[in-house]
Design a protein around this motif. Structure first.
Motif, PDB file in Angstrom:
ATOM      1  N   ARG A 102      -3.545   6.029  -9.308  1.00 15.00           N
ATOM      2  CA  ARG A 102      -4.550   5.434  -8.269  1.00 15.00           C
ATOM      3  C   ARG A 102      -4.033   4.098  -7.812  1.00 15.00           C
ATOM      4  N   GLU A 103      -3.582   3.275  -8.734  1.00 16.35           N
ATOM      5  CA  GLU A 103      -3.026   2.103  -8.360  1.00 16.35           C
ATOM      6  C   GLU A 103      -1.903   2.124  -7.407  1.00 16.35           C
ATOM      7  N   ALA A 104      -1.048   3.010  -7.578  1.00 14.28           N
ATOM      8  CA  ALA A 104       0.198   3.300  -6.728  1.00 14.28           C
ATOM      9  C   ALA A 104      -0.190   3.796  -5.591  1.00 14.28           C
ATOM     10  N   LEU A 105      -1.292   4.768  -5.480  1.00 13.72           N
ATOM     11  CA  LEU A 105      -1.941   5.071  -4.329  1.00 13.72           C
ATOM     12  C   LEU A 105      -2.097   4.118  -3.314  1.00 13.72           C
ATOM     13  N   ARG A 106      -3.260   3.085  -4.078  1.00  9.02           N
ATOM     14  CA  ARG A 106      -3.633   1.890  -3.284  1.00  9.02           C
ATOM     15  C   ARG A 106      -2.901   1.116  -2.833  1.00  9.02           C
ATOM     16  N   VAL A 107      -1.692   1.008  -3.289  1.00  7.15           N
ATOM     17  CA  VAL A 107      -0.489   0.393  -2.643  1.00  7.15           C
ATOM     18  C   VAL A 107      -0.045   0.963  -1.343  1.00  7.15           C
ATOM     19  N   ARG A 108       0.348   2.093  -1.562  1.00  5.52           N
ATOM     20  CA  ARG A 108       0.964   3.037  -0.522  1.00  5.52           C
ATOM     21  C   ARG A 108       0.018   3.017   0.549  1.00  5.52           C
ATOM     22  N   GLU A 109      -1.374   3.057   0.316  1.00  9.32           N
ATOM     23  CA  GLU A 109      -2.167   3.159   1.659  1.00  9.32           C
ATOM     24  C   GLU A 109      -2.283   1.968   2.263  1.00  9.32           C
ATOM     25  N   LEU A 110      -1.548   0.968   1.775  1.00  5.32           N
ATOM     26  CA  LEU A 110      -1.502  -0.318   2.774  1.00  5.32           C
ATOM     27  C   LEU A 110      -0.547  -0.196   4.079  1.00  5.32           C
ATOM     28  N   VAL A 111       0.072   0.788   4.003  1.00  4.35           N
ATOM     29  CA  VAL A 111       0.829   1.297   5.598  1.00  4.35           C
ATOM     30  C   VAL A 111      -0.248   1.452   6.392  1.00  4.35           C
ATOM     31  N   GLY A 112      -0.233   0.631   7.474  1.00  2.00           N
ATOM     32  CA  GLY A 112      -0.985   0.806   8.659  1.00  2.00           C
ATOM     33  C   GLY A 112      -1.991  -0.162   8.654  1.00  2.00           C
ATOM     34  N   THR A 113      -2.049  -0.962   7.573  1.00  2.00           N
ATOM     35  CA  THR A 113      -3.011  -2.039   7.529  1.00  2.00           C
ATOM     36  C   THR A 113      -2.505  -3.312   8.127  1.00  2.00           C
TER      37      THR A 113
END
Length: 297
Positions: free
Chosen positions: A120-131
């Motif tokens: 979930r930590e890695a997913l949180r970082v990759r979800e930064l795309v678009g922010t």
């Protein structure tokens, strides 16, 4: 703010602090204002809290000196909420909570500078795309600098745990922390390929939580030709909820790379990084891909 519990020790600073920030919503408001969500409607949408509760918490936080209201519109006057120095001093508290959550709630408590690909930590970082990166400046050689490179279409922002001019300056046990070693290789690889990034339209900035003088000594030793920025105050870390670990008595950024455009929007997020030289090549490819997408528009 009103006291929520009877004090067992009137001289306890922990109890006194919890009287101010012990509410669930208060710390989440600090979290979101740190990343640039500052207007009432945006906070309401982000948090999912009732408008009544949000209005009450914001009033209390302004009264406590954690937030200040700044007008952004006249006729009618509307305000946004900005962290004060007292509020920004809570950012290390948020990062400590996040670090504990990543390590002991989502993980097994092992100190590590990396993560599993599907965590979930890695997913949180990759979800930064678009922010979008909020407006802020970080200390660097010669003064404070914007993490986003000026006059360049893109910025490669590589975050690393720490690099030192002298081998003995590394904290004890550094080489035993998974993912921590390799910062010198990473910076030098970016140095050696800087012309490729410039040709692709990207500036390169390194970021760690080290002191600026430590970074400056390392940059001089390795003859780096791009800035290293100090996030010792954890402003960027808190704004983007970047993953950290603790060793040598200090908070360290885990190794990750962001590609950011001139409009401050994250276009790519590389994490976890397990092969440093490959990650530099991947960052360059991400810049070229983003530049090609801009040409098509």
């Amino acid at each position: 703010m009103a006291r929520r519990t009877a004090p067992t020790d009137p001289h306890c600073a922990i109890a006194s602090a919890l009287d101010v920030v012990g509410d669930w919503w208060t710390l989440l408001i600090v979290r979101d204002t740190a990343r640039g969500v500052r207007r009432f409607d945006a906070l309401h949408k982000e948090l999912g809290v009732s408008r009544k509760v949000l209005a009450e918490r914001l009033r209390e936080m302004v009264a406590a000196g954690i937030l200040e209201r700044q007008p952004y519109q006249s006729g009618p006057v509307r305000y946004e909420y900005v962290l004060t120095p007292r509020g920004r001093a809570l950012l290390p508290v948020l990062i400590a909570l996040q670090d504990w959550g990543d390590g002991w709630v989502l993980g097994d408590g092992t100190a590590t500078a990396t993560a599993d690909e599907g965590s979930r930590e890695a997913l949180r970082v990759r979800e930064l795309v678009g922010t979008r990166l909020p407006e802020l400046r970080l200390p660097g050689a010669g003064g404070s600098l914007d993490p986003v490179a000026p006059d360049m279409p893109f910025t490669v922002l590589y975050c690393f745990p720490g690099a030192y001019a002298r081998p003995e300056a590394y904290p004890p046990g550094w080489s035993a922390v998974p993912g921590a070693p390799g910062c010198t290789l990473e910076s030098c690889t970016y140095r050696d390929r800087l012309a490729d990034f410039t040709a692709a339209g990207a500036g390169v900035h390194g970021v760690s939580t080290q002191r600026p003088d430590e970074q400056e000594a390392f940059a001089a030793k390795e003859r780096l030709r791009f800035p290293l920025l100090s996030d010792a105050g954890l402003e960027l870390t808190a704004a983007l909820r970047l993953p950290t670990f603790r060793t040598g008595g200090a908070v360290r950024l885990k190794r990750l790379t962001l590609v950011v455009d001139a409009g401050r929007t994250v276009r790519a997020a590389l994490y976890p990084i397990t092969d440093i030289e490959q990650s530099v090549a991947a960052a360059l490819e991400a810049v070229r891909t983003a530049a090609a997408a801009e040409t098509v528009r």
